[in-house]
Design an enzyme around this catalytic site. Structure first.
Site, PDB file in Angstrom:
ATOM      1  N   ASP A  18       0.875  -1.177   0.000  1.00  0.00           N
ATOM      2  CA  ASP A  18       0.000   0.000   0.000  1.00  0.00           C
ATOM      3  C   ASP A  18       0.911   1.226   0.000  1.00  0.00           C
ATOM      4  OD1 ASP A  18      -2.420   1.555   0.320  1.00  0.00           O
ATOM      5  OD2 ASP A  18      -1.878   1.838   2.413  1.00  0.00           O
ATOM      6  N   SER A  19       0.290   2.398  -0.164  1.00  0.00           N
ATOM      7  CA  SER A  19       1.068   3.631  -0.106  1.00  0.00           C
ATOM      8  C   SER A  19       1.550   3.920   1.317  1.00  0.00           C
ATOM      9  CB  SER A  19       0.208   4.804  -0.578  1.00  0.00           C
ATOM     10  OG  SER A  19      -0.925   4.928   0.265  1.00  0.00           O
ATOM     11  N   TYR A  50      -1.007   8.228  -2.754  1.00  0.00           N
ATOM     12  CA  TYR A  50      -1.044   7.857  -4.164  1.00  0.00           C
ATOM     13  C   TYR A  50      -2.240   8.493  -4.877  1.00  0.00           C
ATOM     14  CZ  TYR A  50       2.344   3.948  -3.832  1.00  0.00           C
ATOM     15  OH  TYR A  50       3.463   3.166  -3.699  1.00  0.00           O
ATOM     16  N   GLY A  51      -3.319   8.671  -4.120  1.00  0.00           N
ATOM     17  CA  GLY A  51      -4.605   8.996  -4.737  1.00  0.00           C
ATOM     18  C   GLY A  51      -4.671  10.328  -5.445  1.00  0.00           C
ATOM     19  N   CYS A  81      -4.373  -1.775  -1.759  1.00  0.00           N
ATOM     20  CA  CYS A  81      -4.545  -0.357  -2.039  1.00  0.00           C
ATOM     21  C   CYS A  81      -5.562  -0.254  -3.170  1.00  0.00           C
ATOM     22  CB  CYS A  81      -3.194   0.215  -2.484  1.00  0.00           C
ATOM     23  SG  CYS A  81      -3.266   1.905  -3.080  1.00  0.00           S
ATOM     24  N   ASN A  82      -6.643   0.471  -2.920  1.00  0.00           N
ATOM     25  CA  ASN A  82      -7.674   0.602  -3.952  1.00  0.00           C
ATOM     26  C   ASN A  82      -7.169   1.404  -5.141  1.00  0.00           C
ATOM     27  OD1 ASN A  82     -10.687  -0.201  -2.849  1.00  0.00           O
ATOM     28  ND2 ASN A  82      -9.248   0.255  -1.211  1.00  0.00           N
ATOM     29  N   THR A  83      -6.335   2.411  -4.852  1.00  0.00           N
ATOM     30  CA  THR A  83      -5.839   3.275  -5.924  1.00  0.00           C
ATOM     31  C   THR A  83      -4.997   2.451  -6.897  1.00  0.00           C
ATOM     32  OG1 THR A  83      -5.781   5.065  -4.315  1.00  0.00           O
ATOM     33  CG2 THR A  83      -4.597   5.422  -6.373  1.00  0.00           C
ATOM     34  N   GLU A 154      -2.897   8.989   8.197  1.00  0.00           N
ATOM     35  CA  GLU A 154      -1.433   8.922   8.283  1.00  0.00           C
ATOM     36  C   GLU A 154      -0.904   9.827   9.409  1.00  0.00           C
ATOM     37  OE1 GLU A 154       1.031   7.125   6.552  1.00  0.00           O
ATOM     38  OE2 GLU A 154      -0.444   5.946   5.449  1.00  0.00           O
ATOM     39  N   CYS A 185     -10.985   2.690   0.050  1.00  0.00           N
ATOM     40  CA  CYS A 185      -9.589   3.049   0.324  1.00  0.00           C
ATOM     41  C   CYS A 185      -9.225   2.315   1.605  1.00  0.00           C
ATOM     42  CB  CYS A 185      -9.454   4.555   0.521  1.00  0.00           C
ATOM     43  SG  CYS A 185      -7.799   5.046   1.092  1.00  0.00           S
ATOM     44  N   HIS A 187      -7.188   2.942   3.832  1.00  0.00           N
ATOM     45  CA  HIS A 187      -6.964   3.786   5.018  1.00  0.00           C
ATOM     46  C   HIS A 187      -8.253   4.054   5.787  1.00  0.00           C
ATOM     47  CE1 HIS A 187      -3.058   4.790   3.186  1.00  0.00           C
ATOM     48  NE2 HIS A 187      -2.729   5.409   4.306  1.00  0.00           N
TER      49      HIS A 187
HETATM   50  N1  DGL Z   1      -4.772   3.179   0.880  1.00  0.00           N
HETATM   51  C1  DGL Z   1      -4.772   3.457  -0.499  1.00  0.00           C
HETATM   52  C2  DGL Z   1      -6.070   3.149  -1.185  1.00  0.00           C
HETATM   53  O1  DGL Z   1      -6.698   2.176  -0.792  1.00  0.00           O
HETATM   54  C3  DGL Z   1      -4.051   4.701  -0.960  1.00  0.00           C
HETATM   55  C4  DGL Z   1      -4.442   6.005  -0.413  1.00  0.00           C
HETATM   56  C5  DGL Z   1      -3.493   7.087  -0.921  1.00  0.00           C
HETATM   57  O2  DGL Z   1      -2.280   6.902  -0.822  1.00  0.00           O
HETATM   58  O3  DGL Z   1      -3.981   8.108  -1.443  1.00  0.00           O
HETATM   59  O4  DGL Z   1      -6.464   3.774  -2.123  1.00  0.00           O
END
Ligand code: DGL
Length: 261
Positions: A18-19, A50-51, A81-83, A154, A185, A187
């Site tokens: 994940d990010s 990442y998003g 990570c969904n992104t 975070e 996401c 997070h």
């Molecule tokens: N936790 C990640 C997700 O599921 C990334 C969130 C991010 O880094 O913007 O998308």
């Protein structure tokens, strides 16, 4: 290689990435579902979020990290990570090992509901990955990018007033007749108590359990000791502290220089 319905023969460590700390929500459920598997977790804490980054960059990060995890001995990959799942899964499935994303299992978990909301990063919502799959099965979908939730988690602020202000802002135009809300996401599960309070009666679906179930039903149970090695691109001590606050005791945390990916 796309995971199929038959069990894939691999018993070595599973790479999960994940990010940042979001993927730990998935790792936690993977460990419960597969206690005899070893895992290698990568949190790209130097480059989170990442998003809000261009799709090409996220694809490159996902490719680099997957290569790194394979070099450490991973025999299967979970994109926690969904992104990255919405942007990079097709690329990663060329790697020749089983690769699991979070979106398909979550869409399957939303099957019983016909009016579904989905919140996620800008990139995930802009990709339309959830909307396409949910609408294809005839559901009415409300989708909203909620990018500020990632830095809130975070920064360890999920229980703070600021989280509630931001959540109220994002959710003010959610239709009153939604039956379920997808936390698109990894997070966001840390915000679940707050979201359940603001949206009482709504079924909340996150990435963790559906993904862990999908992985556990496709891979053999494994013969490891349930060991987890954590790699981060940012500060290992800050990561260990935050993981601890999230209920994950990250014993072994190794720092990776970005140039080594
Ligand atoms: N936790 C990640 C997700 O599921 C990334 C969130 C991010 O880094 O913007 O998308």
């Amino acid at each position: 290689m796309k995971p199929g319905s038959t069990r894939l023969a691999t018993s070595g460590p599973v790479g999960v990435f994940d990010s940042g700390v979001g993927g730990l929500t998935v790792l936690r459920e993977l460990k419960k579902a597969m206690p005899n598997r070893d895992f290698i977790y990568f949190g790209d804490t130097a480059r989170v979020p990442y998003g809000s980054k261009p799709a090409e960059l996220v694809r490159r990060f996902a490719w680099e990290i997957s290569g790194f995890l394979l070099r450490q001995g991973a025999e299967a990959l979970v994109v926690a990570c969904n992104t990255a799942s919405s942007l990079a899964l097709d690329d990663l499935r060329r790697l020749g090992v089983p690769v699991f994303g979070v979106i398909e299992p979550v869409v399957a978990a939303a099957k019983p509901y016909s009016r579904v909301g989905v919140i996620g990063t800008r990139a995930t919502i802009a990709s339309g990955a959830y909307q396409r799959q949910l609408e294809a099965s005839g559901k009415k979908v409300w989708a909203r990018a909620t990018p500020l939730f990632v830095p809130i988690v975070e920064e360890g602020l999920w229980g703070d007033r600021v989280a509630e202000l931001v959540a109220r802002h994002y959710l003010e135009d959610a239709p009153a007749d939604l039956e379920a809300l997808i936390l698109g996401c990894t997070h966001y599960p840390y915000l679940q108590p707050l979201l359940s309070r603001l949206l009482p009666g709504l079924q909340i679906i996150d990435s963790a359990s559906p993904t862990a179930r999908a992985v556990a039903s496709a891979l053999p149970a494994g013969e490891g000791a349930g060991k987890v090695v954590h790699y981060v691109s940012g500060d290992p001590d800050a990561y260990r502290d935050l993981a601890g606050r999230l209920g994950v005791s990250a014993g072994e945390v190794r720092k990776v220089e970005l140039g080594a990916l």
